[in-house]
Design a protein around this motif. Structure first.
Motif, mmCIF file in Angstrom:
data_model
loop_
_atom_site.group_PDB
_atom_site.id
_atom_site.type_symbol
_atom_site.label_atom_id
_atom_site.label_comp_id
_atom_site.label_asym_id
_atom_site.label_seq_id
_atom_site.Cartn_x
_atom_site.Cartn_y
_atom_site.Cartn_z
ATOM 1 N N HIS A 10 0.388 -0.787 0.002
ATOM 2 C CA HIS A 10 -0.125 -0.119 -0.493
ATOM 3 C C HIS A 10 1.241 1.477 -0.113
ATOM 4 O O HIS A 10 0.765 2.169 -1.678
ATOM 5 C CB HIS A 10 -1.169 -0.215 1.682
ATOM 6 N N ALA A 11 1.672 1.166 0.750
ATOM 7 C CA ALA A 11 2.917 2.731 0.664
ATOM 8 C C ALA A 11 3.936 2.714 -0.414
ATOM 9 O O ALA A 11 3.758 3.937 -0.830
ATOM 10 C CB ALA A 11 3.478 2.133 1.944
ATOM 11 N N VAL A 12 3.705 1.904 -0.651
ATOM 12 C CA VAL A 12 4.603 2.013 -2.500
ATOM 13 C C VAL A 12 3.550 2.247 -2.905
ATOM 14 O O VAL A 12 3.646 2.743 -4.138
ATOM 15 C CB VAL A 12 4.990 0.060 -2.914
ATOM 16 N N ASP A 13 2.548 1.797 -3.823
ATOM 17 C CA ASP A 13 1.137 2.573 -4.882
ATOM 18 C C ASP A 13 0.713 3.686 -4.206
ATOM 19 O O ASP A 13 -0.004 4.487 -5.689
ATOM 20 C CB ASP A 13 0.336 1.407 -4.097
ATOM 21 N N LEU A 14 0.908 4.453 -2.912
ATOM 22 C CA LEU A 14 0.927 5.551 -2.810
ATOM 23 C C LEU A 14 2.310 6.210 -3.333
ATOM 24 O O LEU A 14 2.459 6.820 -4.089
ATOM 25 C CB LEU A 14 0.861 6.132 -1.337
ATOM 26 N N LEU A 15 3.393 5.769 -3.610
ATOM 27 C CA LEU A 15 4.587 6.496 -3.041
ATOM 28 C C LEU A 15 4.836 6.804 -5.195
ATOM 29 O O LEU A 15 5.221 7.622 -5.862
ATOM 30 C CB LEU A 15 5.813 5.535 -3.332
ATOM 31 N N GLU A 16 3.675 5.395 -5.715
ATOM 32 C CA GLU A 16 3.857 5.132 -7.460
ATOM 33 C C GLU A 16 2.909 5.917 -8.620
ATOM 34 O O GLU A 16 2.730 6.567 -8.427
ATOM 35 C CB GLU A 16 4.166 3.795 -8.070
ATOM 36 N N GLY A 17 2.128 6.408 -6.849
ATOM 37 C CA GLY A 17 0.607 7.134 -7.442
ATOM 38 C C GLY A 17 0.187 6.484 -8.380
ATOM 39 O O GLY A 17 -1.142 6.250 -8.571
ATOM 40 N N GLN A 18 -0.418 4.820 -7.368
ATOM 41 C CA GLN A 18 -1.150 4.330 -8.479
ATOM 42 C C GLN A 18 -2.652 4.057 -7.488
ATOM 43 O O GLN A 18 -3.706 3.299 -7.526
ATOM 44 C CB GLN A 18 -0.559 2.471 -8.000
ATOM 45 N N THR A 19 -2.717 4.240 -6.170
ATOM 46 C CA THR A 19 -3.535 4.345 -5.584
ATOM 47 C C THR A 19 -3.374 6.320 -5.026
ATOM 48 O O THR A 19 -2.459 6.798 -4.699
ATOM 49 C CB THR A 19 -3.073 3.414 -4.078
ATOM 50 N N GLU A 20 -4.703 6.795 -5.392
ATOM 51 C CA GLU A 20 -5.207 8.053 -4.390
ATOM 52 C C GLU A 20 -4.811 8.356 -3.111
ATOM 53 O O GLU A 20 -5.659 7.691 -2.261
ATOM 54 C CB GLU A 20 -6.538 9.029 -4.657
ATOM 55 N N LYS A 21 -4.367 9.556 -2.663
ATOM 56 C CA LYS A 21 -3.544 9.686 -1.068
ATOM 57 C C LYS A 21 -5.621 10.261 -1.033
ATOM 58 O O LYS A 21 -6.066 10.885 -1.177
ATOM 59 C CB LYS A 21 -3.131 11.006 -0.990
#
Length: 213
Positions: A10-21
């Protein structure tokens, strides 16, 4: 690092912009940057072994974590400040109801860099280990976030530290690692650890477990 696989992804998805904050994280991240000069990549709400509710903040590396504690102890002033802010945001956004009272929150920190580095080396492992057999390199071992390169004897190791062979190995490994390092974990390249089978056998019974402790 103590993040679970799900938390790490989940943290990496946020880092990559794959998951919206979510808005709470966005506002908390901005506040944390202003308050402490550090970036928060994610947060996890869970419960400590004592049953106390816990807020785990995901920072970049160990240096960032050190700035948030006092020696080996928590910085209770910072914990209180963070708890109050997070509690207020939970009330504002109607999330994490149990965190509505700042006094109940245990704040701790995890990091991303070490785990990212370990996974980069796992991806590059076959290419790095292919250095075995070149220029007196007898063995290559990858342990967590470190590459250990062994020559046959201490005399060879000392010779190759002087003649540029070790420096060339660092450059080769850095070049390989760079291809997998999309997050800038190793911005200054990669440094290997050099030793000898002589030392491994004489001091550690040839056992990498004893050697790495």
């Amino acid at each position: 690092m103590l993040l679970s696989e799900e938390e790490y992804c989940h943290a990496v998805d946020l880092l990559e912009g794959q998951t919206e904050k979510e808005p709470l994280l966005q506002e908390f991240e901005e506040w944390f940057q202003d308050a402490f000069g550090l970036k928060v990549y994610d947060y996890i709400c869970d419960t400590a072994n004592t049953g106390r509710i816990r807020l785990k903040l995901v920072l970049w590396d160990r240096d960032c974590r050190k700035r948030m504690i006092k020696g080996i102890n928590p910085d209770f002033r910072k914990q209180k400040k963070i708890g109050e802010k997070f509690s207020g945001l939970c009330r504002k956004y109607g999330l994490h109801e149990a965190y509505g009272r700042a006094g109940n929150i245990l704040v701790c920190y995890d990091t991303l860099q070490d785990e990212l580095g370990k996974r980069i080396l796992e991806q590059a492992a076959d290419r790095i280990k292919a250095l075995e057999g070149r220029q007196d390199i007898r063995r290559v071992e990858i342990l967590f976030h470190t590459v250990h390169i062994f020559f046959e004897t201490e005399e060879q190791k000392e010779c190759h530290l002087r003649d540029g062979v070790c420096e060339a190995a660092d450059r080769q490994v850095s070049s390989i690692v760079k291809e997998y390092d999309r997050f800038g974990v190793y911005p200054e390249g990669f440094r290997c650890t050099f030793s000898s089978l002589q030392i491994l056998n004489e001091k550690y019974e040839g056992n990498m477990f004893y050697y790495s402790r």
